[in-house]
Design an enzyme around this catalytic site. Structure first.
Site, PDB file in Angstrom:
ATOM      1  CE  LYS A  73      -3.772   4.981  -1.231  1.00 48.43           C
ATOM      2  NZ  LYS A  73      -4.806   5.291  -2.239  1.00 48.43           N
ATOM      3  CE1 TYR A  85      -4.084   2.012   0.835  1.00 51.18           C
ATOM      4  CE2 TYR A  85      -2.657   3.101   2.434  1.00 51.18           C
ATOM      5  CZ  TYR A  85      -3.846   3.056   1.721  1.00 51.18           C
ATOM      6  OH  TYR A  85      -4.794   4.034   1.896  1.00 51.18           O
TER       7      TYR A  85
HETATM    8  P1  NAP Z   1     -13.341   2.193   1.645  1.00 54.81           P
HETATM    9  O1  NAP Z   1     -14.357   2.637   2.641  1.00 54.81           O
HETATM   10  O2  NAP Z   1     -12.779   0.833   1.768  1.00 54.81           O
HETATM   11  O3  NAP Z   1     -13.972   2.412   0.183  1.00 54.81           O
HETATM   12  C1  NAP Z   1     -13.238   2.064  -0.949  1.00 54.81           C
HETATM   13  C2  NAP Z   1     -14.200   1.819  -2.082  1.00 54.81           C
HETATM   14  O4  NAP Z   1     -13.427   1.454  -3.237  1.00 54.81           O
HETATM   15  C3  NAP Z   1     -15.165   0.670  -1.802  1.00 54.81           C
HETATM   16  O5  NAP Z   1     -16.488   1.046  -2.115  1.00 54.81           O
HETATM   17  C4  NAP Z   1     -14.660  -0.422  -2.715  1.00 54.81           C
HETATM   18  O6  NAP Z   1     -15.657  -1.297  -3.217  1.00 54.81           O
HETATM   19  C5  NAP Z   1     -14.093   0.368  -3.873  1.00 54.81           C
HETATM   20  N1  NAP Z   1     -13.199  -0.420  -4.674  1.00 54.81           N
HETATM   21  C6  NAP Z   1     -12.259  -1.309  -4.251  1.00 54.81           C
HETATM   22  N2  NAP Z   1     -11.648  -1.882  -5.298  1.00 54.81           N
HETATM   23  C7  NAP Z   1     -12.211  -1.350  -6.402  1.00 54.81           C
HETATM   24  C8  NAP Z   1     -11.998  -1.549  -7.788  1.00 54.81           C
HETATM   25  N3  NAP Z   1     -11.085  -2.433  -8.244  1.00 54.81           N
HETATM   26  N4  NAP Z   1     -12.746  -0.850  -8.664  1.00 54.81           N
HETATM   27  C9  NAP Z   1     -13.680   0.022  -8.227  1.00 54.81           C
HETATM   28  N5  NAP Z   1     -13.919   0.262  -6.928  1.00 54.81           N
HETATM   29  C10 NAP Z   1     -13.194  -0.427  -6.028  1.00 54.81           C
HETATM   30  O7  NAP Z   1     -12.089   3.168   1.607  1.00 54.81           O
HETATM   31  P2  NAP Z   1     -11.892   4.696   2.086  1.00 54.81           P
HETATM   32  O8  NAP Z   1     -11.368   4.661   3.459  1.00 54.81           O
HETATM   33  O9  NAP Z   1     -13.078   5.502   1.749  1.00 54.81           O
HETATM   34  O10 NAP Z   1     -10.652   5.106   1.151  1.00 54.81           O
HETATM   35  C11 NAP Z   1     -10.805   5.769  -0.093  1.00 54.81           C
HETATM   36  C12 NAP Z   1      -9.419   6.078  -0.641  1.00 54.81           C
HETATM   37  O11 NAP Z   1      -8.707   6.875   0.296  1.00 54.81           O
HETATM   38  C13 NAP Z   1      -8.567   4.840  -0.896  1.00 54.81           C
HETATM   39  O12 NAP Z   1      -7.761   5.043  -2.034  1.00 54.81           O
HETATM   40  C14 NAP Z   1      -7.701   4.785   0.335  1.00 54.81           C
HETATM   41  O13 NAP Z   1      -6.506   4.083   0.098  1.00 54.81           O
HETATM   42  C15 NAP Z   1      -7.476   6.252   0.602  1.00 54.81           C
HETATM   43  N6  NAP Z   1      -7.109   6.551   1.998  1.00 54.81           N
HETATM   44  C16 NAP Z   1      -7.950   6.237   3.035  1.00 54.81           C
HETATM   45  C17 NAP Z   1      -7.547   6.539   4.342  1.00 54.81           C
HETATM   46  C18 NAP Z   1      -8.415   6.212   5.527  1.00 54.81           C
HETATM   47  O14 NAP Z   1      -7.956   6.451   6.664  1.00 54.81           O
HETATM   48  N7  NAP Z   1      -9.620   5.732   5.377  1.00 54.81           N
HETATM   49  C19 NAP Z   1      -6.310   7.133   4.570  1.00 54.81           C
HETATM   50  C20 NAP Z   1      -5.489   7.424   3.490  1.00 54.81           C
HETATM   51  C21 NAP Z   1      -5.897   7.143   2.204  1.00 54.81           C
HETATM   52  P3  NAP Z   1     -16.083  -2.633  -2.415  1.00 54.81           P
HETATM   53  O15 NAP Z   1     -16.811  -2.165  -1.222  1.00 54.81           O
HETATM   54  O16 NAP Z   1     -16.975  -3.362  -3.370  1.00 54.81           O
HETATM   55  O17 NAP Z   1     -14.802  -3.339  -2.101  1.00 54.81           O
END
Ligand code: NAP
Length: 253
Positions: A158, A154
């Site tokens: 990133k 990851y």
């Molecule tokens: P999340 O709640 O897990 O949501 C991610 C979404 O992406 C889910 O709806 C998932 O679908 C979808 N997804 C996964 N694989 C996919 C694919 N191949 N094609 C299309 N959609 C796909 O994540 P989040 O926390 O909102 O994070 C959003 C972004 O921010 C990510 O890139 C994450 O790495 C980044 N981020 C998050 C945090 C944090 O603290 N939360 C921190 C830094 C960066 P499914 O539900 O069907 O799997």
């Protein structure tokens, strides 16, 4: 927005979490929004919320790491909502493990969604942006880009997205397209809830522990990131490109 015609934005991974908050925010900002996720049905609640508030939205099912699915999805958005000139590469997964236990599949899966996904989506969407002479791409990086134990895959993805962002900014600037990245810290979503569950810690305790290490003494919310996306894609942010902004309640955590 003050401009002429409504613009169309695609937000990937928008069925929940940061992506859903971003889709809602961009709709409020006046964009028609393609709510793209693996499963189109899972996008319906966000689409319904936007349309019942008077906005325009379309549910699109696609795996961002699948080249044909991406081409079909971007074409459907163009047909259904108009040329997509805003793209938020937000879809993401985690497959955490220490290096010696990390499987090749877990490495490939993370690279596939974050890096290949952002590449395929950006390449498909830039056609519409360069043609329009205007565009905005925002990539979701992470504080993990700076290194995070258990996240070799990851954090590499990133960090890779930051280089990708700067390179696209160099290539696409002359077409009126800006490309920026947001590196969130701890945001309350199913992704961080899953990490807490994997570690066997109640999510509330996990959040409290995280907040104690964050300068502003709270964890982030999806709306914190949506707000930053809203800035980057705005008309007035046209001179901001190739930047990575850490939205983490402090310099990096
Ligand atoms: P999340 O709640 O897990 O949501 C991610 C979404 O992406 C889910 O709806 C998932 O679908 C979808 N997804 C996964 N694989 C996919 C694919 N191949 N094609 C299309 N959609 C796909 O994540 P989040 O926390 O909102 O994070 C959003 C972004 O921010 C990510 O890139 C994450 O790495 C980044 N981020 C998050 C945090 C944090 O603290 N939360 C921190 C830094 C960066 P499914 O539900 O069907 O799997």
């Amino acid at each position: 927005m003050t401009q002429q015609a409504p613009r169309t934005a695609i937000v990937t991974g928008a069925a929940r979490g940061i992506g859903a908050a971003t889709a809602r925010r961009l709709a409020r900002d006046g964009f028609a929004v393609a709510v793209l996720d693996l499963n189109a049905d899972a996008c319906k609640p966000v689409v319904d919320e936007i349309t019942s508030a008077g906005g325009r939205a379309l549910a699109v099912g696609a795996d961002v790491s699948d080249e044909q699915a991406v081409a079909d999805a971007v074409a459907r958005v163009a047909d259904g909502l108009g040329a997509p000139t805003v793209l938020v590469n937000n879809a993401g997964i985690i497959r955490d493990n220490l290096l010696f236990k990390m499987s090749t599949d877990d490495w490939d899966a993370v690279m596939g969604v974050h890096l290949r996904g952002a590449f395929l989506m950006s390449r498909a969407a830039q056609t519409f942006m360069t043609e329009a002479g205007w565009g905005r791409i925002v990539n979701l990086s992470s504080t993990s880009a700076l290194g995070n134990r258990g996240q070799a895959n990851y954090s590499a993805a990133k960090a890779g997205l930051q280089g990708f962002t700067k390179t696209l900014a160099l290539e696409l600037g002359k077409f009126g397209v800006t490309v920026n990245a947001i590196a969130p810290g701890f945001i309350e979503t199913e992704m961080t809830a899953a990490t807490a569950a994997r570690l066997g810690v109640p999510f509330e305790d996990f959040k409290l522990a995280a907040a104690s290490q964050i300068p502003v003494r709270r964890t982030g919310r999806p709306e914190d990131i949506a707000h930053t996306v809203s800035f980057f894609v705005s008309e007035d942010a046209g001179f901001v490109s190739g930047q990575v902004i850490y939205v983490a309640g402090g310099p990096r955590t």
